[in-house]
Design a protein around this motif. Structure first.
Motif, PDB file in Angstrom:
ATOM      1  N   LEU A 249     -10.355   3.287   5.828  1.00 49.82           N
ATOM      2  CA  LEU A 249     -10.976   2.550   6.926  1.00 49.82           C
ATOM      3  C   LEU A 249     -10.118   2.614   8.184  1.00 49.82           C
ATOM      4  N   HIS A 250      -8.810   2.781   8.010  1.00 49.85           N
ATOM      5  CA  HIS A 250      -7.881   2.846   9.146  1.00 49.85           C
ATOM      6  C   HIS A 250      -7.516   4.284   9.496  1.00 49.85           C
ATOM      7  N   GLY A 251      -8.128   5.219   8.819  1.00 48.81           N
ATOM      8  CA  GLY A 251      -7.878   6.626   9.122  1.00 48.81           C
ATOM      9  C   GLY A 251      -6.576   7.153   8.569  1.00 48.81           C
ATOM     10  N   PHE A 252      -6.037   6.529   7.512  1.00 46.60           N
ATOM     11  CA  PHE A 252      -4.771   6.964   6.931  1.00 46.60           C
ATOM     12  C   PHE A 252      -5.001   7.639   5.583  1.00 46.60           C
ATOM     13  N   SER A 253      -4.193   8.623   5.296  1.00 46.20           N
ATOM     14  CA  SER A 253      -4.135   9.211   3.964  1.00 46.20           C
ATOM     15  C   SER A 253      -2.948   8.595   3.235  1.00 46.20           C
ATOM     16  N   ALA A 254      -2.836   8.834   1.932  1.00 44.04           N
ATOM     17  CA  ALA A 254      -1.686   8.348   1.180  1.00 44.04           C
ATOM     18  C   ALA A 254      -0.395   8.919   1.748  1.00 44.04           C
ATOM     19  N   ASN A 255      -0.434  10.169   2.194  1.00 46.29           N
ATOM     20  CA  ASN A 255       0.744  10.799   2.785  1.00 46.29           C
ATOM     21  C   ASN A 255       1.122  10.134   4.102  1.00 46.29           C
ATOM     22  N   ASP A 256       0.108   9.714   4.888  1.00 43.10           N
ATOM     23  CA  ASP A 256       0.381   9.014   6.152  1.00 43.10           C
ATOM     24  C   ASP A 256       1.134   7.711   5.896  1.00 43.10           C
ATOM     25  N   LEU A 257       0.703   6.985   4.883  1.00 46.52           N
ATOM     26  CA  LEU A 257       1.375   5.720   4.557  1.00 46.52           C
ATOM     27  C   LEU A 257       2.822   5.966   4.155  1.00 46.52           C
ATOM     28  N   ALA A 258       3.041   6.989   3.342  1.00 51.38           N
ATOM     29  CA  ALA A 258       4.398   7.303   2.892  1.00 51.38           C
ATOM     30  C   ALA A 258       5.295   7.655   4.081  1.00 51.38           C
TER      31      ALA A 258
ATOM     32  N   PHE B 143      -2.071  -7.591   6.737  1.00 54.43           N
ATOM     33  CA  PHE B 143      -1.740  -6.638   5.681  1.00 54.43           C
ATOM     34  C   PHE B 143      -2.554  -5.353   5.845  1.00 54.43           C
ATOM     35  N   LEU B 144      -1.929  -4.268   5.474  1.00 60.77           N
ATOM     36  CA  LEU B 144      -2.632  -2.997   5.339  1.00 60.77           C
ATOM     37  C   LEU B 144      -2.650  -2.675   3.851  1.00 60.77           C
ATOM     38  N   LEU B 145      -3.828  -2.684   3.264  1.00 63.40           N
ATOM     39  CA  LEU B 145      -3.960  -2.424   1.837  1.00 63.40           C
ATOM     40  C   LEU B 145      -4.256  -0.951   1.619  1.00 63.40           C
ATOM     41  N   SER B 146      -3.573  -0.368   0.652  1.00 66.46           N
ATOM     42  CA  SER B 146      -3.745   1.071   0.418  1.00 66.46           C
ATOM     43  C   SER B 146      -5.188   1.406   0.034  1.00 66.46           C
ATOM     44  N   ARG B 147      -5.861   0.444  -0.598  1.00 64.84           N
ATOM     45  CA  ARG B 147      -7.250   0.704  -0.968  1.00 64.84           C
ATOM     46  C   ARG B 147      -8.173   0.778   0.249  1.00 64.84           C
ATOM     47  N   ASP B 148      -7.690   0.250   1.377  1.00 62.71           N
ATOM     48  CA  ASP B 148      -8.481   0.275   2.609  1.00 62.71           C
ATOM     49  C   ASP B 148      -7.976   1.310   3.603  1.00 62.71           C
TER      50      ASP B 148
ATOM     51  N   VAL C  64       5.401  -4.191   0.885  1.00 63.05           N
ATOM     52  CA  VAL C  64       5.778  -5.503   0.363  1.00 63.05           C
ATOM     53  C   VAL C  64       5.661  -5.511  -1.156  1.00 63.05           C
ATOM     54  N   ARG C  65       4.636  -4.910  -1.680  1.00 61.27           N
ATOM     55  CA  ARG C  65       4.450  -4.698  -3.101  1.00 61.27           C
ATOM     56  C   ARG C  65       3.484  -3.526  -3.254  1.00 61.27           C
ATOM     57  N   HIS C  66       3.278  -3.081  -4.462  1.00 66.53           N
ATOM     58  CA  HIS C  66       2.433  -1.913  -4.675  1.00 66.53           C
ATOM     59  C   HIS C  66       1.058  -2.119  -4.036  1.00 66.53           C
ATOM     60  N   GLY C  67       0.736  -1.250  -3.107  1.00 64.92           N
ATOM     61  CA  GLY C  67      -0.572  -1.283  -2.476  1.00 64.92           C
ATOM     62  C   GLY C  67      -0.699  -2.189  -1.274  1.00 64.92           C
ATOM     63  N   VAL C  68       0.382  -2.847  -0.855  1.00 68.05           N
ATOM     64  CA  VAL C  68       0.315  -3.786   0.267  1.00 68.05           C
ATOM     65  C   VAL C  68       1.445  -3.482   1.250  1.00 68.05           C
ATOM     66  N   TYR C  69       1.071  -3.311   2.521  1.00 71.92           N
ATOM     67  CA  TYR C  69       2.030  -2.944   3.563  1.00 71.92           C
ATOM     68  C   TYR C  69       1.905  -3.908   4.741  1.00 71.92           C
ATOM     69  N   VAL C  70       3.026  -4.086   5.456  1.00 69.59           N
ATOM     70  CA  VAL C  70       3.018  -4.854   6.701  1.00 69.59           C
ATOM     71  C   VAL C  70       3.790  -4.077   7.762  1.00 69.59           C
ATOM     72  N   ASP C  71       3.612  -4.494   9.002  1.00 69.25           N
ATOM     73  CA  ASP C  71       4.322  -3.869  10.112  1.00 69.25           C
ATOM     74  C   ASP C  71       5.831  -3.990   9.930  1.00 69.25           C
ATOM     75  N   GLY C  72       6.545  -2.874  10.050  1.00 71.71           N
ATOM     76  CA  GLY C  72       7.979  -2.860   9.798  1.00 71.71           C
ATOM     77  C   GLY C  72       8.789  -3.763  10.708  1.00 71.71           C
TER      78      GLY C  72
END
Length: 324
Positions: free
Chosen positions: A15-24, A7-12, A35-43
């Protein structure tokens, strides 16, 4: 242990060098799936998963966001136990020990459970209801046709998890005083019908639909031979109607334990040859798949067209000796 994607958690994200815009941006491109608010997985990994695997990930993702201990129940507990269930759109389900009627929030449905008699197990790092409570809850709060598959499964040994088969007596004892009279009746009806001879969730669902549709009960795992020897075992067999029923789940052509060293194409060819041998013995072979089970009435129409007999009502049973 279930293999889950990282998982990639938005709160972390920092640590992975991402901004909120990068995640979007990554979500829009399909590189990530939220997967749910604040939790991401590889597409690509997510899209390669089967629906029941995605559901298990959703349960784990919910656990990642909870701050307090949470007991997962019903379909969510079943997914952790690897107990098969019917349906793909179930919410994540958990228990609340406060008798406030339960509540739903952020994609999680909570159900009240009394502390007394509640067995909780830690499995794969999560708190879940025990095997007995899990399948009884599913039988109590699911339609009959969906309640059978989990019960059939636990009546067989779970070789992967090294779990013994439960007995119907154990399941009956587990009802206790936990359920309303109506729910207890639903559970007992499903337990009475359950049969470990159904080898897959698809076969269990099929059998339940066959029963509800009013057909004669089929013989399960009937052995067939011809002049060349063993032909194989059928999923369903109606002796009087001379009809063989086969559920075509994809595991038959994909999973190693079914392939037994063969390629998928070799397995398909072997199944075709097997069916030809059965037809040459004078049987009609009717096949169906998951889509047929999900489409209301489809299996019933197939079996009716194949000539499978319906159950006789008690009032229609003729006894010549007692007939006035």
């Amino acid at each position: 242990m279930t293999n889950l994607p990282p998982f990639l958690l938005s709160r972390d994200r920092i640590l992975h060098g991402f901004s909120a815009n990068d995640l979007a941006k990554r979500v829009r491109s399909g590189a990530l799936v939220r997967v749910r608010h604040g939790v991401y997985v590889d597409g690509p990994t997510w899209r390669a998963m089967r629906p029941w695997q995605q559901y298990r990930v959703r349960v784990q993702a919910a656990a990642e966001t909870f701050e307090k201990p949470t007991i997962f129940a019903r379909h969510s507990s079943a997914s952790v136990w690897d107990i098969p269930f019917i349906g793909q759109n179930h919410p994540v389900q958990a228990l609340t020990l406060k008798n406030d009627g339960g509540r739903s929030r952020a994609g999680v449905t909570r159900h009240f459970a009394a502390r007394e008699g509640l067995e909780v197990v830690k499995l794969e790092g999560l708190l879940v209801t025990g095997r007995v409570r899990t399948v009884l809850d599913l039988a109590a709060f699911s339609p009959f046709t969906e309640a059978v598959a989990p019960l059939d499964h636990v009546l067989r040994p779970d070789l992967t998890r090294h779990l013994h088969a439960l007995t119907k007596a154990e399941l009956e004892t587990g009802i206790g005083g936990l359920y309303s009279a109506a729910a207890a009746r639903r559970i007992r009806t499903a337990i009475a019908f359950a049969d470990p001879a159904s080898a897959s969730a698809g076969e269990s669902w099929s059998r339940a639909l066959i029963h509800v549709a009013g057909f004669e009960p089929p013989i399960l795992q009937q052995r067939f031979t011809d002049a060349a020897g063993l032909v194989g075992y059928s999923d369903f067999y109606w002796k009087d109607s001379r009809v063989i029923g086969e559920f075509d789940g994809e595991e038959k052509y994909v999973k190693p334990e079914f392939l037994k060293g063969r390629t998928t194409s070799e397995a398909v060819l072997a199944e075709k040859n097997r069916e030809n041998r059965l037809r040459s013995l004078g049987f009609r072979v009717e096949r169906w798949d998951w889509a047929d089970l999900a489409a209301a009435g489809t299996l019933e129409r197939k079996l009716a067209a194949a000539g499978v007999a319906r159950r006789r009502t008690r009032s229609a049973v003729f006894d010549a000796q007692n007939f006035p």
